[in-house]
Design a protein around this motif. Sequence first.
Motif, PDB file in Angstrom:
ATOM      1  N   ILE A 131       0.331 -10.819 -14.271  1.00 11.76           N
ATOM      2  CA  ILE A 131      -0.459 -10.023 -13.038  1.00 11.76           C
ATOM      3  C   ILE A 131      -1.944 -10.150 -13.341  1.00 11.76           C
ATOM      4  CG2 ILE A 131      -0.970  -7.610 -12.401  1.00 11.76           C
ATOM      5  CD1 ILE A 131       2.127  -6.921 -12.419  1.00 11.76           C
ATOM      6  N   THR A 132      -2.873 -10.332 -12.521  1.00  9.55           N
ATOM      7  CA  THR A 132      -3.990 -10.596 -12.735  1.00  9.55           C
ATOM      8  C   THR A 132      -4.893  -9.217 -11.945  1.00  9.55           C
ATOM      9  OG1 THR A 132      -4.675 -11.805 -10.776  1.00  9.55           O
ATOM     10  CG2 THR A 132      -4.231 -12.959 -12.903  1.00  9.55           C
ATOM     11  N   GLN A 133      -6.126  -9.038 -12.121  1.00  8.55           N
ATOM     12  CA  GLN A 133      -6.917  -7.921 -11.325  1.00  8.55           C
ATOM     13  C   GLN A 133      -6.829  -8.123  -9.929  1.00  8.55           C
ATOM     14  OE1 GLN A 133     -10.702  -7.793 -13.137  1.00  8.55           O
ATOM     15  NE2 GLN A 133     -10.382  -5.753 -14.157  1.00  8.55           N
ATOM     16  N   SER A 134      -6.753  -9.387  -9.684  1.00  9.03           N
ATOM     17  CA  SER A 134      -6.751  -9.759  -8.154  1.00  9.03           C
ATOM     18  C   SER A 134      -5.410  -9.418  -7.461  1.00  9.03           C
ATOM     19  CB  SER A 134      -6.866 -11.282  -7.938  1.00  9.03           C
ATOM     20  OG  SER A 134      -8.197 -11.414  -8.234  1.00  9.03           O
ATOM     21  N   ASP A 135      -4.334  -9.570  -8.255  1.00  5.67           N
ATOM     22  CA  ASP A 135      -2.781  -9.110  -8.037  1.00  5.67           C
ATOM     23  C   ASP A 135      -2.853  -7.750  -7.765  1.00  5.67           C
ATOM     24  OD1 ASP A 135      -2.018 -11.937  -7.827  1.00  5.67           O
ATOM     25  OD2 ASP A 135      -1.631 -11.690 -10.109  1.00  5.67           O
ATOM     26  N   LEU A 188      -2.845  -2.761  -4.339  1.00  8.85           N
ATOM     27  CA  LEU A 188      -3.292  -1.611  -4.030  1.00  8.85           C
ATOM     28  C   LEU A 188      -3.750  -1.395  -2.620  1.00  8.85           C
ATOM     29  CD1 LEU A 188      -4.108   1.255  -4.921  1.00  8.85           C
ATOM     30  CD2 LEU A 188      -6.292   0.389  -5.500  1.00  8.85           C
ATOM     31  N   TYR A 189      -4.600  -2.355  -1.956  1.00  9.85           N
ATOM     32  CA  TYR A 189      -4.846  -2.496  -0.722  1.00  9.85           C
ATOM     33  C   TYR A 189      -3.799  -2.419   0.318  1.00  9.85           C
ATOM     34  CZ  TYR A 189      -6.893  -4.582   3.429  1.00  9.85           C
ATOM     35  OH  TYR A 189      -7.342  -4.561   4.719  1.00  9.85           O
ATOM     36  N   ARG A 190      -2.754  -3.068  -0.054  1.00  9.21           N
ATOM     37  CA  ARG A 190      -1.530  -3.080   1.157  1.00  9.21           C
ATOM     38  C   ARG A 190      -1.006  -1.747   0.889  1.00  9.21           C
ATOM     39  NH1 ARG A 190       1.216  -9.028  -0.940  1.00  9.21           N
ATOM     40  NH2 ARG A 190      -0.187 -10.350   0.044  1.00  9.21           N
ATOM     41  N   ALA A 191      -1.133  -1.132  -0.386  1.00 10.08           N
ATOM     42  CA  ALA A 191      -0.286   0.290  -0.295  1.00 10.08           C
ATOM     43  C   ALA A 191      -1.038   1.250   0.556  1.00 10.08           C
ATOM     44  CB  ALA A 191      -0.349   0.608  -1.700  1.00 10.08           C
ATOM     45  N   VAL A 192      -2.347   1.329   0.350  1.00  8.16           N
ATOM     46  CA  VAL A 192      -3.268   2.284   1.084  1.00  8.16           C
ATOM     47  C   VAL A 192      -3.544   1.822   2.471  1.00  8.16           C
ATOM     48  CG1 VAL A 192      -4.299   2.922  -1.043  1.00  8.16           C
ATOM     49  CG2 VAL A 192      -5.342   1.283   0.255  1.00  8.16           C
ATOM     50  N   ARG A 193      -3.388   0.664   2.887  1.00 11.99           N
ATOM     51  CA  ARG A 193      -4.043   0.197   4.245  1.00 11.99           C
ATOM     52  C   ARG A 193      -3.247   1.001   5.365  1.00 11.99           C
ATOM     53  NH1 ARG A 193      -3.849  -6.033   6.710  1.00 11.99           N
ATOM     54  NH2 ARG A 193      -4.953  -5.532   8.256  1.00 11.99           N
ATOM     55  N   PRO A 194      -2.004   1.288   5.340  1.00 14.09           N
ATOM     56  CA  PRO A 194      -1.372   2.140   6.247  1.00 14.09           C
ATOM     57  C   PRO A 194      -1.919   3.384   6.614  1.00 14.09           C
ATOM     58  CG  PRO A 194       0.295   1.113   5.243  1.00 14.09           C
ATOM     59  CD  PRO A 194      -0.899   0.850   4.397  1.00 14.09           C
TER      60      PRO A 194
END
Length: 376
Positions: A359-363, A368-374
């Motif tokens: 897991i990298t910072q990008s991953d 996190l982006y996918r989790a907060v996007r909705p």
Amino acid sequence: MRTSPFLTYARAWLPGRTTVDMRERLRAVCGAAIGLLVTAVLCRWLAEPLGSGVWLIAPLGASAVLVFAVPASPLAQPWSVIGGNTLSAMVGIASVSWIPDPALSAAVAVAAAIGVMFFARCLHPPGGAAALLAVLTHTTHFSSALFPFFTNSLLLVLAGVAYNSLTGRRYPHVQVAQPPRTDARFSQADIDAVLARYNQVLDISRDDLESLIQQTELESYKRRLGTLHCGDIMSRDPVSVEFGTPLQEAWMLMNQRRIKALPVTDRTRRVVGIVTQADFFRQLDLEHHEGIAGRLRDLIRATRTVVSNKPEVVGQIMTRQVRVASADRPVVDLVPLFSEGGHHHIPIIDHEKRLTGMITQSDFVRALYRAVRPEN
């Protein structure tokens, strides 16, 4: 449905929900009882040789609430209690001596006491009561500021130091700004800017405020990331090297795959270290910028002789202390590692402790982006 302004205003009169448990409430209750008992007994014993008829002041009850129920408050710190009560008493005594009218004297005493406490950085709500008490009892001797006001306050503070420390509460509580952290997501300047706009006395220390913000962030991440685990977002079957992999081979792998770190494993695929681009550059003299590319080529070029005066394989330059995480570990646990721990790559292992992903910072940011996007 829109709430009427009247209902909004009416709610402001209602008390907020208490967030402390019964154990903490009992701790505060017992502390106030013990602190005031010790103070009262000692001051009553001192009153007789001093020839004082008053040995305990009423504002001390309010001071006890602060010292034992909210020991982290800036208003409850030792200097606030001792300085606030003593200086305010002196202001009240001066007001009685200079202003004949009791009503005017009371108003001036309390107002001036607040101003003095602001100036002396010892704002303490019971200080206002101390100034008013001096006026109402028509106290005209400044020695009264020493006993009982100062003595009461000092003994209560000493009791507070002992009791709060024994019951697991820091007292005195740090009120001075801590050295700036280079890994924080916000700086002291950011906090100062917000507090300047707020422009009100905030009944919480700076370090507690920063800690609460960080813990709130983490709680938000937990809620948003939910049950997501490391195995759900990791890059599977990552490229790895072994202890004896030549430096040139490892460097070429990083360039070809456009990655900045390689896990180092043994023959059973268990992680023994990690090698990054930073580990390569750490072998160079970066104080002199000229010829870095040539020095890097010399570093990774294999030595044809039996004896070498430079590193030849990955195991000689790798970082041995490497943080790993299991595939079933919640992703939210990695927040402190990426945001504050300075980590950029975290190898993921399976239940047999063998390398299974990375897991990298990008991953992590992508997850996190996918989790907060909705919710946006």
